[in-house]
Design a protein around this motif. Structure first.
Motif, PDB file in Angstrom:
ATOM      1  N   GLU A   1       0.831  -1.205   0.000  1.00 51.04           N
ATOM      2  CA  GLU A   1       0.000   0.000   0.000  1.00 51.04           C
ATOM      3  C   GLU A   1       0.865   1.254   0.000  1.00 51.04           C
ATOM      4  OE1 GLU A   1      -3.302   0.380  -0.421  1.00 51.04           O
ATOM      5  OE2 GLU A   1      -3.139  -1.746  -0.907  1.00 51.04           O
ATOM      6  N   ARG A   2       1.928   1.240   0.788  1.00 54.78           N
ATOM      7  CA  ARG A   2       2.853   2.397   0.807  1.00 54.78           C
ATOM      8  C   ARG A   2       3.494   2.584  -0.563  1.00 54.78           C
ATOM      9  NH1 ARG A   2       6.712   0.640   5.467  1.00 54.78           N
ATOM     10  NH2 ARG A   2       7.879   2.521   4.861  1.00 54.78           N
ATOM     11  N   LEU A   3       3.858   1.477  -1.207  1.00 58.69           N
ATOM     12  CA  LEU A   3       4.448   1.574  -2.542  1.00 58.69           C
ATOM     13  C   LEU A   3       3.471   2.195  -3.531  1.00 58.69           C
ATOM     14  CD1 LEU A   3       6.302  -1.851  -2.735  1.00 58.69           C
ATOM     15  CD2 LEU A   3       7.357   0.374  -3.159  1.00 58.69           C
ATOM     16  N   HIS A   4       2.237   1.714  -3.545  1.00 54.98           N
ATOM     17  CA  HIS A   4       1.254   2.249  -4.494  1.00 54.98           C
ATOM     18  C   HIS A   4       0.984   3.733  -4.255  1.00 54.98           C
ATOM     19  CE1 HIS A   4      -0.079  -1.125  -6.948  1.00 54.98           C
ATOM     20  NE2 HIS A   4       0.060  -1.899  -5.886  1.00 54.98           N
ATOM     21  N   ALA A   5       1.119   4.185  -3.006  1.00 52.10           N
ATOM     22  CA  ALA A   5       0.892   5.604  -2.706  1.00 52.10           C
ATOM     23  C   ALA A   5       1.980   6.492  -3.292  1.00 52.10           C
ATOM     24  CB  ALA A   5       0.805   5.806  -1.184  1.00 52.10           C
ATOM     25  N   MET A   6       3.153   5.932  -3.533  1.00 45.32           N
ATOM     26  CA  MET A   6       4.292   6.738  -3.980  1.00 45.32           C
ATOM     27  C   MET A   6       4.848   6.343  -5.334  1.00 45.32           C
ATOM     28  SD  MET A   6       6.393   6.974  -0.355  1.00 45.32           S
ATOM     29  CE  MET A   6       6.394   5.193  -0.110  1.00 45.32           C
ATOM     30  N   VAL A   7       4.714   5.078  -5.706  1.00 46.93           N
ATOM     31  CA  VAL A   7       5.332   4.551  -6.926  1.00 46.93           C
ATOM     32  C   VAL A   7       4.234   4.061  -7.865  1.00 46.93           C
ATOM     33  CG1 VAL A   7       6.898   2.807  -7.867  1.00 46.93           C
ATOM     34  CG2 VAL A   7       7.375   3.844  -5.627  1.00 46.93           C
ATOM     35  N   PRO A   8       4.087   4.643  -9.050  1.00 49.12           N
ATOM     36  CA  PRO A   8       3.059   4.161  -9.979  1.00 49.12           C
ATOM     37  C   PRO A   8       3.218   2.660 -10.254  1.00 49.12           C
ATOM     38  CG  PRO A   8       4.000   6.219 -10.772  1.00 49.12           C
ATOM     39  CD  PRO A   8       4.843   5.782  -9.605  1.00 49.12           C
ATOM     40  N   GLY A   9       2.151   1.919 -10.043  1.00 52.82           N
ATOM     41  CA  GLY A   9       2.209   0.479 -10.245  1.00 52.82           C
ATOM     42  C   GLY A   9       2.702  -0.295  -9.045  1.00 52.82           C
ATOM     43  N   GLY A  10       3.202   0.410  -8.035  1.00 51.78           N
ATOM     44  CA  GLY A  10       3.644  -0.254  -6.822  1.00 51.78           C
ATOM     45  C   GLY A  10       4.954  -0.998  -6.942  1.00 51.78           C
ATOM     46  N   ALA A  11       5.660  -0.820  -8.076  1.00 52.25           N
ATOM     47  CA  ALA A  11       6.958  -1.462  -8.283  1.00 52.25           C
ATOM     48  C   ALA A  11       7.669  -0.723  -9.407  1.00 52.25           C
ATOM     49  CB  ALA A  11       6.792  -2.940  -8.643  1.00 52.25           C
ATOM     50  N   HIS A  12       8.975  -0.903  -9.491  1.00 54.31           N
ATOM     51  CA  HIS A  12       9.741  -0.205 -10.525  1.00 54.31           C
ATOM     52  C   HIS A  12       9.882  -1.019 -11.802  1.00 54.31           C
ATOM     53  CE1 HIS A  12      10.660   2.349  -7.062  1.00 54.31           C
ATOM     54  NE2 HIS A  12      10.795   3.295  -7.971  1.00 54.31           N
ATOM     55  N   THR A  13       9.301  -2.200 -11.807  1.00 52.47           N
ATOM     56  CA  THR A  13       9.206  -3.034 -13.003  1.00 52.47           C
ATOM     57  C   THR A  13       7.804  -3.623 -13.005  1.00 52.47           C
ATOM     58  OG1 THR A  13      11.536  -3.620 -12.737  1.00 52.47           O
ATOM     59  CG2 THR A  13      10.252  -4.941 -14.271  1.00 52.47           C
ATOM     60  N   TYR A  14       7.077  -3.481 -14.105  1.00 52.56           N
ATOM     61  CA  TYR A  14       5.696  -3.961 -14.128  1.00 52.56           C
ATOM     62  C   TYR A  14       5.614  -5.448 -13.820  1.00 52.56           C
ATOM     63  CZ  TYR A  14       3.967   0.486 -15.935  1.00 52.56           C
ATOM     64  OH  TYR A  14       3.630   1.804 -16.070  1.00 52.56           O
ATOM     65  N   ALA A  15       6.615  -6.212 -14.244  1.00 52.44           N
ATOM     66  CA  ALA A  15       6.586  -7.655 -14.012  1.00 52.44           C
ATOM     67  C   ALA A  15       6.735  -8.010 -12.532  1.00 52.44           C
ATOM     68  CB  ALA A  15       7.677  -8.344 -14.828  1.00 52.44           C
ATOM     69  N   LYS A  16       7.104  -7.036 -11.690  1.00 51.16           N
ATOM     70  CA  LYS A  16       7.202  -7.270 -10.254  1.00 51.16           C
ATOM     71  C   LYS A  16       5.962  -6.767  -9.508  1.00 51.16           C
ATOM     72  CE  LYS A  16      12.276  -6.977 -10.062  1.00 51.16           C
ATOM     73  NZ  LYS A  16      13.444  -6.373  -9.367  1.00 51.16           N
TER      74      LYS A  16
END
Length: 441
Positions: free
Chosen positions: A16-31
């Motif tokens: 949830e913290r990732l999605h609030a700051m990083v589009p997609g919640g990860a720096h690689t879509y496959a992750k």
């Protein structure tokens, strides 16, 4: 082995913290967590060898490590020591480091079919540089990409061909055409239709299928006859097929090739390599128009190049490619036997070269199913196996393989129940996992 699903309260909170700051919640879509069953997307704390631990304290046997980049295992001592030696010497200077000389010499000795090399931080930069160079040397606008291979670059010339093409101008998209893998006649028809317009053919020399006999040599002949550049994307095949790449294994030399993934064992390093005549167009020792080939601030960070040299030395001296194949063969045989024993041998299918195994999850009609994939991944996670694929690393032990096969057998037992019910929903635990390339979020 715990057959219960792992408890992931901290991972869910971190997602949830990732999605609030990083589009997609990860720096690689496959992750992304959409690639995993609902509420079962672990956030990793650390890794060692073939194992990782999430921030909730759960331990997993990991496959496909770092999207196939960590082929020696996490924190490999030879690689980390090479990196550690460079850290106190500085990592980036206003002029080339001697490490750049040593890394280029090591690479060209490892991949003797190449005559020059230039390093970068990611594969997309390398493949885009290859495309730009091909366009420059041929004076042609179109790029022909293999339609059967999933990914070549984050840049517009490729992303425009995917369902996530939003933001790519139609004029750019129209300059990329596609050809089918293994079909020389169709490729020749394409080159004839766009006569004198195609700058390059770019493809992975092999993926989950081996090239048909004579196919790569036939592409080489077509490229020569039609005056276009042949580019092999060896991001995955490099090292996993052979330390010198698939081009060495199959005996067909492309004009340009790109390497990455296993090259740094998780450290950010990629390479564009190829014929001197072409590569030098991006240099200073020719009389023609200059090509902006690759120019990256961090492309030659010393610690990443040191990692690459250590990886290459390890592969050559320790026969890592042969070990990857042996591990993969053992795993594939075990998974196939387990699936067949549970009556799902035609539904849980292992494919690919032993060093680069993937699996397909098929429904009652033997069609690919994200819903059955969700069930399968959920049961693997319950058994302590984190496996978006079955791509092995050299750090796996026979005991790891045996445990994985046991977990697969348990997963296949549940799979059989879902097939008998003609509905995997009760075993999915929520929404289905999703493909990376899709038009809507």
């Amino acid at each position: 082995m715990n057959a219960e699903e792992p408890s992931l309260p901290r991972s869910r909170q971190a997602n949830e913290r990732l999605h609030a700051m990083v589009p997609g919640g990860a720096h690689t879509y496959a992750k992304g967590d959409d690639q995993y069953p609902e509420n079962l997307a672990p956030v990793i704390s650390r890794g060692s060898g073939a194992h990782v631990w999430d921030i909730d304290g759960n331990r997993y046997i990991e496959y496909g490590s770092g999207l196939r980049s960590v082929s020696l295992g996490h924190a490999h001592p030879r690689v980390t020591e090479a990196v550690r030696r460079e850290l106190d010497r500085g990592s980036n200077f206003v002029r080339p480091s001697i490490v750049e000389v040593e890394a280029a010499e090591r690479f060209l000795a490892t991949v003797p079919t190449a005559e020059m090399v230039k390093f970068a931080k990611n594969g997309s930069d390398a493949t885009t540089a290859a495309v730009r160079l091909a366009r420059a040397v041929t004076g042609r606008p179109r790029v022909a990409v293999c339609a059967d291979h999933p990914f070549f670059s984050v840049d517009d010339w490729f992303i425009g061909t995917t369902p996530m093409s939003a933001g790519v101008p139609a004029a750019t998209d129209e300059l990329t055409v596609t050809f089918p893998y293994g079909d020389l006649a169709a490729t020749e028809e394409l080159l004839t239709r766009y006569r004198d317009e195609v700058a390059c053919l770019i493809l992975e020399p092999a993926t989950h299928t081996e090239p048909p006999p004579g196919y790569l040599a036939g592409l080489r002949e077509l490229a020569d006859r039609h005056g276009c550049v042949l580019v092999f994307d060896e991001m995955i095949t490099g090292f996993r097929w052979s330390e010198a790449g698939a081009q060495s294994l199959y005996g067909v030399v492309p004009d340009l090739s790109t390497f990455g993934k296993a090259l740094g064992n998780g450290f950010a390093v990629a390479a564009l390599a190829g014929r001197r005549e072409l590569m030098e167009r991006g240099g200073l020792r020719h009389p023609g128009e200059r090509v902006f080939l690759l120019s990256t601030t961090h492309g030659a960070e010393t610690h990443a190049l040191a990692a690459a040299m250590a990886v290459q030395a390890t592969y050559v001296e320790e026969g890592v490619t042969a070990r990857l194949h042996a591990l993969g063969e053992r795993l594939a045989a075990g998974v196939r036997e387990a699936a067949a024993g549970m009556g799902v041998g035609e539904h849980v299918v292992v494919r690919g070269r032993a060093s680069n195994l993937v699996f397909a999850t098929l429904d009652e009609d033997r069609q690919p199913s994200q819903r059955y994939r969700t069930l399968f991944l959920r049961r693997l996670l319950a058994g302590g196996v984190l496996a978006p694929s079955f791509v092995v690393s050299g750090a796996l032990s026979d005991a790891d393989i045996d445990q994985t096969v046991d977990v697969v057998a348990q997963a296949c037992a549940v799979y059989r129940k879902a097939l008998d019910a003609a509905d995997p929903t009760p075993w999915m635990g929520g929404r289905a996992v999703k493909p990376v390339f899709r038009r809507l979020a």
